[in-house]
Design an enzyme around this catalytic site. Structure first.
Site, PDB file in Angstrom:
ATOM      1  N   CYS A 189      35.763 -24.238 -29.558  1.00 34.32           N
ATOM      2  CA  CYS A 189      34.926 -23.168 -28.971  1.00 34.32           C
ATOM      3  C   CYS A 189      35.727 -21.915 -28.644  1.00 34.32           C
ATOM      4  O   CYS A 189      35.184 -20.815 -28.601  1.00 34.32           O
ATOM      5  CB  CYS A 189      34.221 -23.668 -27.724  1.00 34.32           C
ATOM      6  SG  CYS A 189      33.212 -25.111 -28.047  1.00 34.32           S
ATOM      7  N   HIS A 246      31.341 -17.315 -24.710  1.00 34.94           N
ATOM      8  CA  HIS A 246      31.004 -18.378 -25.664  1.00 34.94           C
ATOM      9  C   HIS A 246      29.703 -19.019 -25.187  1.00 34.94           C
ATOM     10  O   HIS A 246      29.534 -19.300 -24.005  1.00 34.94           O
ATOM     11  CB  HIS A 246      32.140 -19.400 -25.713  1.00 34.94           C
ATOM     12  CG  HIS A 246      31.714 -20.712 -26.302  1.00 34.94           C
ATOM     13  ND1 HIS A 246      31.115 -20.797 -27.537  1.00 34.94           N
ATOM     14  CD2 HIS A 246      31.754 -21.978 -25.808  1.00 34.94           C
ATOM     15  CE1 HIS A 246      30.819 -22.072 -27.779  1.00 34.94           C
ATOM     16  NE2 HIS A 246      31.199 -22.793 -26.743  1.00 34.94           N
ATOM     17  N   ASN A 260      24.841 -23.925 -29.523  1.00 35.19           N
ATOM     18  CA  ASN A 260      26.286 -23.713 -29.425  1.00 35.19           C
ATOM     19  C   ASN A 260      26.884 -23.770 -30.828  1.00 35.19           C
ATOM     20  O   ASN A 260      26.884 -24.823 -31.461  1.00 35.19           O
ATOM     21  CB  ASN A 260      26.875 -24.798 -28.517  1.00 35.19           C
ATOM     22  CG  ASN A 260      28.383 -24.708 -28.364  1.00 35.19           C
ATOM     23  OD1 ASN A 260      29.055 -24.022 -29.131  1.00 35.19           O
ATOM     24  ND2 ASN A 260      28.913 -25.429 -27.388  1.00 35.19           N
TER      25      ASN A 260
HETATM   26  O1  UT7 Z   1      31.155 -25.568 -26.105  1.00 38.62           O
HETATM   27  C1  UT7 Z   1      32.149 -26.409 -25.596  1.00 38.62           C
HETATM   28  C2  UT7 Z   1      31.934 -26.644 -24.194  1.00 38.62           C
HETATM   29  N1  UT7 Z   1      30.780 -27.464 -23.979  1.00 38.62           N
HETATM   30  C3  UT7 Z   1      30.168 -27.395 -22.845  1.00 38.62           C
HETATM   31  O2  UT7 Z   1      30.535 -26.588 -22.019  1.00 38.62           O
HETATM   32  C4  UT7 Z   1      29.060 -28.376 -22.539  1.00 38.62           C
HETATM   33  C5  UT7 Z   1      29.127 -28.764 -21.102  1.00 38.62           C
HETATM   34  N2  UT7 Z   1      28.161 -29.776 -20.726  1.00 38.62           N
HETATM   35  C6  UT7 Z   1      26.827 -29.554 -20.710  1.00 38.62           C
HETATM   36  O3  UT7 Z   1      26.375 -28.502 -21.092  1.00 38.62           O
HETATM   37  C7  UT7 Z   1      25.934 -30.611 -20.145  1.00 38.62           C
HETATM   38  O4  UT7 Z   1      26.728 -31.625 -19.571  1.00 38.62           O
HETATM   39  C8  UT7 Z   1      24.959 -31.243 -21.176  1.00 38.62           C
HETATM   40  C9  UT7 Z   1      23.900 -30.216 -21.574  1.00 38.62           C
HETATM   41  C10 UT7 Z   1      25.713 -31.704 -22.379  1.00 38.62           C
HETATM   42  C11 UT7 Z   1      24.241 -32.427 -20.560  1.00 38.62           C
HETATM   43  O5  UT7 Z   1      23.550 -32.035 -19.407  1.00 38.62           O
HETATM   44  P1  UT7 Z   1      23.717 -32.865 -18.061  1.00 38.62           P
HETATM   45  O6  UT7 Z   1      22.865 -32.201 -17.079  1.00 38.62           O
HETATM   46  O7  UT7 Z   1      25.197 -32.967 -17.765  1.00 38.62           O
HETATM   47  O8  UT7 Z   1      23.101 -34.255 -18.443  1.00 38.62           O
HETATM   48  P2  UT7 Z   1      23.768 -35.723 -18.399  1.00 38.62           P
HETATM   49  O9  UT7 Z   1      24.669 -35.898 -19.562  1.00 38.62           O
HETATM   50  O10 UT7 Z   1      24.275 -35.974 -17.036  1.00 38.62           O
HETATM   51  O11 UT7 Z   1      22.493 -36.621 -18.613  1.00 38.62           O
HETATM   52  C12 UT7 Z   1      21.416 -36.642 -17.649  1.00 38.62           C
HETATM   53  C13 UT7 Z   1      20.307 -37.525 -18.175  1.00 38.62           C
HETATM   54  C14 UT7 Z   1      20.789 -38.912 -18.622  1.00 38.62           C
HETATM   55  O12 UT7 Z   1      19.756 -39.819 -18.312  1.00 38.62           O
HETATM   56  P3  UT7 Z   1      19.840 -40.749 -16.994  1.00 38.62           P
HETATM   57  O13 UT7 Z   1      21.118 -41.520 -17.131  1.00 38.62           O
HETATM   58  O14 UT7 Z   1      19.872 -39.773 -15.841  1.00 38.62           O
HETATM   59  O15 UT7 Z   1      18.612 -41.557 -17.076  1.00 38.62           O
HETATM   60  C15 UT7 Z   1      20.870 -38.777 -20.135  1.00 38.62           C
HETATM   61  O16 UT7 Z   1      20.697 -39.991 -20.788  1.00 38.62           O
HETATM   62  O17 UT7 Z   1      19.711 -36.922 -19.339  1.00 38.62           O
HETATM   63  C16 UT7 Z   1      19.735 -37.853 -20.434  1.00 38.62           C
HETATM   64  N3  UT7 Z   1      19.911 -37.090 -21.658  1.00 38.62           N
HETATM   65  C17 UT7 Z   1      18.880 -36.631 -22.372  1.00 38.62           C
HETATM   66  N4  UT7 Z   1      17.555 -36.733 -22.223  1.00 38.62           N
HETATM   67  C18 UT7 Z   1      16.767 -36.131 -23.123  1.00 38.62           C
HETATM   68  C19 UT7 Z   1      21.078 -36.708 -22.239  1.00 38.62           C
HETATM   69  N5  UT7 Z   1      20.807 -35.986 -23.334  1.00 38.62           N
HETATM   70  C20 UT7 Z   1      19.451 -35.931 -23.451  1.00 38.62           C
HETATM   71  C21 UT7 Z   1      18.591 -35.317 -24.364  1.00 38.62           C
HETATM   72  N6  UT7 Z   1      17.253 -35.443 -24.168  1.00 38.62           N
HETATM   73  N7  UT7 Z   1      19.023 -34.593 -25.411  1.00 38.62           N
END
Ligand code: UT7
Length: 336
Positions: A118, A263, A293
């Site tokens: 990135c 980014h 992204n």
């Molecule tokens: O470009 C390089 C740098 N990258 C970044 O900066 C990315 C940084 N991270 C993020 O942007 C976020 O962590 C994500 C967008 C990737 C994820 O968001 P989050 O709020 O951290 O979600 P999470 O991974 O903690 O997941 C929360 C819930 C989980 O369910 P439970 O365990 O709470 O029941 C996941 O299973 O959301 C669920 N989940 C989804 N649900 C529907 C994870 N992905 C999805 C999805 N659709 N696509």
């Protein structure tokens, strides 16, 4: 020994594949929802490449043609290519030489691939800037291009990563500035290898007796893995830090910034940085809603759109900033 001089962005351009993939299209594939994706990331749609039409190198070349045209530079006048990507056409050689061929550059200029995910474009810009500052080259083409969609796990297991990434390319042409105080004022690069496995595509790894057999048996390891929450946590610290570093070095305050091009990792990260810096909406560029992204391509695509839309004017203070896998992070401060 030539005296040090600044470089400036003489041309900028971008290209995205024509196929638009809306969140709704991912719902049945990945057991996700438009509402979840928009709420957690801001993304509404992204582009996916067309096999047989788009390649990492030719998308970069499409973006480069526009940048060259804006700069009024012929392809054969390019003296160096710096190509940032984490999704190269081949394991080797790099995509820089393929772009050189695609653009019909026959002057045997060097082509260098940069692998900083990135942060790749800002790293590549910094590399190019050094060659211009020292007087070694006068015209350097800097490209970021990515095809993610062919390498994502599009099943429900992969949804945490697959909904985020998209395909696209952007490019700039760097030339030496003839005006004092105009152009790239400084660049700032960092990395922290301790977190290398937090955002990673592990395979194919050279550290296997037989990497071909391994990947056939372990297909899952070809997909990106991301510890999203940890990446998020570090991103919201490193973005403001590296922006401040650039401003401090040049004696500016956040209020002096006319346009921040971060980014496009997550709209929530961008909003956090915006709030922390006290910037109004018109001073921060976001297009993650339309492209997701695109890693090394995201900064030059956003810059190109901001210029096209007339949101960056001559004399503006523009800050580019990135954070990502490695971890790596970087910024560039530009007087436009
Ligand atoms: O470009 C390089 C740098 N990258 C970044 O900066 C990315 C940084 N991270 C993020 O942007 C976020 O962590 C994500 C967008 C990737 C994820 O968001 P989050 O709020 O951290 O979600 P999470 O991974 O903690 O997941 C929360 C819930 C989980 O369910 P439970 O365990 O709470 O029941 C996941 O299973 O959301 C669920 N989940 C989804 N649900 C529907 C994870 N992905 C999805 C999805 N659709 N696509």
């Amino acid at each position: 020994m030539a005296t040090l001089r600044h470089s400036y962005i003489a041309g900028v351009g971008h290209y995205v594949p024509s196929r638009v993939v809306k969140n709704a299209e991912l719902e049945p594939m990945m057991n996700t929802s438009d509402a979840w994706i928009q709420e957690r990331t801001g993304i509404q749609e992204r582009r996916w490449f067309e096999e047989g039409t788009d390649t990492t190198a030719n998308m970069g070349a499409n973006a480069a043609r526009k940048a060259l045209e804006m700069a009024g530079v012929e392809a054969n006048d390019v003296q160096m290519i710096v190509f940032a990507t984490l999704s190269p056409d081949y394991f080797f050689p790099g995509s820089g030489v393929l772009l050189q061929r695609e653009l019909g550059i026959t002057n045997n200029c060097p082509a260098l691939d940069v692998r900083n995910q990135c942060s790749g474009f800002v790293y590549a810009l910094s590399v190019a800037d050094q060659f211009i500052r020292t007087g070694m080259y006068d015209t350097v083409l800097v490209v970021g291009s990515e095809i993610h969609s062919s390498g994502l796990d599009k099943s429900p297991e992969g949804r945490g990563v697959a909904v985020i990434f998209g395909d696209g390319a952007g490019a700039v042409v760097l030339r030496p500035s003839t005006e004092e105080g105009q152009g790239i004022l400084s660049t700032h690069l960092h990395s922290q290898g301790e977190f290398a496995e937090e955002l990673i595509v592990k395979e194919p790894s050279s550290n296997r007796d037989n990497r071909a057999d391994y990947v056939v048996a372990n297909k899952q390891d070809l997909y990106p893995f991301m510890n999203g929450q940890n990446v998020f946590k570090h991103a919201v610290v490193r973005f403001p830090q590296v922006i401040k570093e650039a401003l401090d070095q040049n004696g500016y305050q956040p209020s002096d910034v006319n346009m921040l091009i971060p980014h496009q990792a997550n709209l929530r990260i961008t909003q956090y940085v915006q709030q922390k810096m006290g910037l109004s909406d018109d001073k921060v560029y976001s297009n993650i809603q339309r492209y997701g992204n695109t890693t090394a391509a995201s900064v030059p695509i956003a810059l190109s759109e901001a210029v096209q839309e007339g949101r960056i004017k001559r004399g503006d203070l523009v800050c580019l900033a990135a954070f990502g896998s490695g971890f790596t992070w970087a910024s560039a401060l530009i007087k436009w």
